[in-house]
Design an enzyme around this catalytic site. Structure first.
Site, mmCIF file in Angstrom:
data_model
loop_
_atom_site.group_PDB
_atom_site.id
_atom_site.type_symbol
_atom_site.label_atom_id
_atom_site.label_comp_id
_atom_site.label_asym_id
_atom_site.label_seq_id
_atom_site.Cartn_x
_atom_site.Cartn_y
_atom_site.Cartn_z
ATOM 1 N N HIS A 22 21.849 7.487 32.558
ATOM 2 C CA HIS A 22 20.640 7.300 31.774
ATOM 3 C C HIS A 22 21.101 7.042 30.344
ATOM 4 O O HIS A 22 22.287 7.201 30.027
ATOM 5 C CB HIS A 22 19.692 8.504 31.882
ATOM 6 C CG HIS A 22 20.337 9.816 31.584
ATOM 7 N ND1 HIS A 22 20.576 10.265 30.307
ATOM 8 C CD2 HIS A 22 20.831 10.764 32.427
ATOM 9 C CE1 HIS A 22 21.165 11.446 30.356
ATOM 10 N NE2 HIS A 22 21.342 11.777 31.627
ATOM 11 N N LEU A 79 35.012 -10.719 23.770
ATOM 12 C CA LEU A 79 35.026 -12.012 23.099
ATOM 13 C C LEU A 79 36.387 -12.496 22.632
ATOM 14 O O LEU A 79 36.606 -13.693 22.495
ATOM 15 C CB LEU A 79 34.082 -11.971 21.897
ATOM 16 C CG LEU A 79 32.625 -11.613 22.196
ATOM 17 C CD1 LEU A 79 31.824 -11.575 20.899
ATOM 18 C CD2 LEU A 79 32.010 -12.574 23.183
ATOM 19 N N GLY A 137 43.448 -12.165 24.307
ATOM 20 C CA GLY A 137 44.501 -11.163 24.332
ATOM 21 C C GLY A 137 44.151 -9.880 25.048
ATOM 22 O O GLY A 137 45.010 -9.027 25.232
ATOM 23 N N HIS A 140 41.485 -6.949 30.088
ATOM 24 C CA HIS A 140 40.347 -7.106 30.995
ATOM 25 C C HIS A 140 39.953 -8.578 31.118
ATOM 26 O O HIS A 140 39.777 -9.086 32.223
ATOM 27 C CB HIS A 140 39.163 -6.267 30.537
ATOM 28 C CG HIS A 140 39.443 -4.803 30.509
ATOM 29 N ND1 HIS A 140 40.026 -4.136 31.568
ATOM 30 C CD2 HIS A 140 39.237 -3.879 29.552
ATOM 31 C CE1 HIS A 140 40.160 -2.855 31.265
ATOM 32 N NE2 HIS A 140 39.695 -2.675 30.051
#
Length: 181
Positions: free
Chosen positions: A65, A125, A128, A131
């Site tokens: 939540h 954004l 390098g 992820h």
């Protein structure tokens, strides 16, 4: 809306965060197992891999939540703002780690809702990042294998000039507000 646009699905990907009330020992154990796996440890053993999958599921399934997962609540607000700007109503939010739905689950959701083409848009954004550059593409390879009839496109990397423009506009707005006060 044209029929072709209805067949487009968009998946917004966020990093994900553990719920604040999820026991830190669970997250620590999972991260330790993942670190060993990524750094040549022996976590490829069935028991260790199984334990990592169990921990991942427990953390991702932790009840959420806005109070215990402000990151997820924030990304859902971004998705709400993005939705009317898209050429399709098919939008799902997915998370790289710690949260549900996973990337694979979010892609499957828009495909199940009728997407014949899926655009995957990360919120990470800058170039390098592990992820953006490694983890998400690896997940998408597996997702593509599971949905071979549906093109799944990863909309990354971002145009660095466009990111710089966004950031500069934010600075300009803040600078203008400060000078008025």
């Amino acid at each position: 809306m044209p029929a072709a646009a209805l067949q487009l699905g968009v998946v917004l990907i966020g990093h994900g965060a553990p719920a604040t009330d999820c026991p830190p020992r669970l997250v620590g154990e999972l991260m330790s197992l993942e670190w060993r796996d990524h750094n040549g440890g022996h976590s490829h053993a069935h028991g260790s891999h199984s334990r990592a999958a169990e921990l991942d599921a427990e953390i991702r399934n932790w009840p959420r939540h806005a109070g215990n997962d402000p990151y997820k609540a924030g990304l859902e607000r971004v998705a709400q703002a993005l939705r009317p700007l898209l050429p399709t109503p098919l939008l799902a939010v997915g998370y790289n780690e710690f949260c549900r739905p996973s990337i694979a689950e979010a892609v499957a959701q828009v495909i199940n809702e009728g997407a014949a083409r899926v655009l995957v848009l990360p919120t990470m954004l800058t170039p390098g990042g592990v992820h953006s550059e490694r983890d998400i593409p690896r997940v998408l390879d597996a997702v593509r294998a599971a949905h071979p009839a549906v093109p799944i496109e990863y909309l990354w990397p971002f145009d660095l000039h466009a990111i710089a423009t966004l950031l500069a506009e934010h600075v300009q707005q803040a600078a203008a507000q400060r000078s008025v006060s």
